[in-house]
Design a protein around this motif. Structure first.
Motif, short mmCIF file in Angstrom:
data_model
loop_
_atom_site.label_atom_id
_atom_site.label_comp_id
_atom_site.label_asym_id
_atom_site.label_seq_id
_atom_site.Cartn_x
_atom_site.Cartn_y
_atom_site.Cartn_z
N HIS A 2 32.83 45.72 33.25
CA HIS A 2 34.09 45.36 33.90
C HIS A 2 34.47 43.92 33.57
N HIS B 228 45.44 38.11 39.75
CA HIS B 228 46.84 38.47 39.83
C HIS B 228 47.48 37.79 41.03
N CYS C 144 46.45 49.14 44.48
CA CYS C 144 45.82 48.50 43.32
C CYS C 144 44.83 49.45 42.64
N LYS D 23 46.45 51.63 40.20
CA LYS D 23 46.80 50.95 38.95
C LYS D 23 45.56 50.56 38.13
N GLY D 24 44.37 50.91 38.64
CA GLY D 24 43.15 50.63 37.89
C GLY D 24 42.47 49.33 38.24
N PHE D 25 42.84 48.70 39.38
CA PHE D 25 42.25 47.43 39.79
C PHE D 25 41.56 47.60 41.14
N ASN E 89 40.51 40.67 41.09
CA ASN E 89 40.36 42.09 40.80
C ASN E 89 39.24 42.35 39.81
N ALA F 269 38.44 45.19 36.79
CA ALA F 269 39.05 46.24 35.98
C ALA F 269 38.06 46.67 34.90
N SER F 270 38.09 47.95 34.57
CA SER F 270 37.19 48.45 33.53
C SER F 270 37.59 47.92 32.17
#
Length: 332
Positions: free
Chosen positions: A271, A276, A294, A297-299, A328, A330-331
């Motif tokens: 990750h 943001h 979130c 949206k992937g976060f 956040n 994220a991958s």
């Protein structure tokens, strides 16, 4: 165009191009000469030049051949001179390639690419970092600057090595610092913390002086030098000793049944952290209300940065404000 200008232009041409120019002029001379002597066998000057090239290269297709005595004498002269020139030219190309490869391994060759990463200091930690970048960003070009290695036998591309002291402008110019994307300065663990940090700070100053806008990631070992590194122009300061001490403390806690080192390692590999600014739609919302949008949206929100204060894993009723920054995951 006067003679002086032509001489100046000639001396500025690389030697390999000078030799190529001599070969072309010689072959053209013999080709035009055989055209004048035997116009029936060689109808055009191009045919003569083609014959000269094939003869000088000792290929000998036999499509063109002189028949007169004088023509054969010209052919003999061509074999003795032109053939030697072509062989010498090919040998020069091979020698130049070998010298260039040797200079590259010894760190004496300048880098001319753009949007590249520059690593100052090469050790096992830097090598692993380079491997990660090559794995996840295979098209990213990397320049390594180190003053201790005699050569860098690194087989994975694209890595360019420059031997020298990164505090010197000439070395930074060899690394094309003005066109680089970002710089990472590794601490020298073989020296005392103060000496290592001093060199890191001087390197940061030199880099910032050559590129005022480039992001600089500096590794500092002593807490006393953190402010100096920031004043020198470091964008991000990595406090490796603080991080490792905290990690060891976590490992030594008898009440914790976990593997924090492995957990953090795999977290950072799989990750990435993203900051943001809180969007208008989430201002005034609670932390719990912001998590779901979130996640869609992937976060994954793990905390909030408010006025330089880190609030990690806030309570569900924590209210987001306008100037907050969401931390956040994220991958990759």
């Amino acid at each position: 165009m006067n003679v002086r200008f032509l001489k100046l232009l000639y001396y500025r041409i690389p030697n390999i191009l000078k030799l190529l120019l001599i070969v072309l002029i010689s072959l053209s001379f013999f080709g035009y000469l055989i055209y004048l002597i035997e116009p029936q066998r060689f109808p055009t000057p191009i045919d003569g030049i083609w014959w000269a090239l094939i003869t000088g290269a000792t290929v000998g297709y036999g499509d063109y051949a002189p028949v007169t005595l004088f023509g054969r004498l010209i052919a003999a002269c061509l074999i003795l001179t032109g053939g030697g020139l072509i062989a010498f030219y090919i040998a020069s190309i091979s020698t130049t390639a070998i010298k260039r490869e040797k200079k590259s391994q010894e760190g004496k060759l300048a880098f001319h690419g753009e949007d590249h990463y520059i690593f100052v200091g090469f050790n096992e930690r830097t090598r692993q970092l380079v491997d990660l970048i090559i794995h996840y960003f295979s098209d990213k070009k990397i320049v390594i600057i180190d003053r201790t290695l005699n050569h860098l036998a690194y087989t994975k591309l694209p890595v360019h090595y420059i031997k020298g002291n990164a505090t010197e402008d000439a070395v930074l110019h060899m690394a094309n610092i003005k066109a680089a994307a970002r710089v990472f300065i590794a601490a020298d663990n073989q020296k005392p913390d103060y000496e290592s940090d001093t060199h890191t700070i001087l390197t940061t100053i030199a880099i910032r002086g050559n590129n005022p806008d480039i992001p600089i990631i500096s590794e500092i070992l002593s807490k006393k030098q953190i402010d100096n590194a920031a004043r020198a122009g470091a964008t991000t300061i990595i406090r490796s000793n603080d991080f490792m001490s905290s990690l060891f403390f976590h490992e030594l806690d008898p009440e914790i049944q976990a593997t924090p080192f492995e957990d953090i390692y795999h977290l950072l590999i799989q990750h990435k952290f993203i900051h943001h600014t809180v969007p208008d739609s989430l201002i005034g919302k609670t932390y719990l209300e912001a998590v779901i949008p979130c996640l869609e949206k992937g976060f994954l929100i793990i905390g909030v940065l408010r006025e330089k204060e880190y609030i990690l894993h806030p309570k569900t009723a924590f209210v987001l404000q306008e100037k907050d920054t969401l931390i956040n995951l994220a991958s990759r």
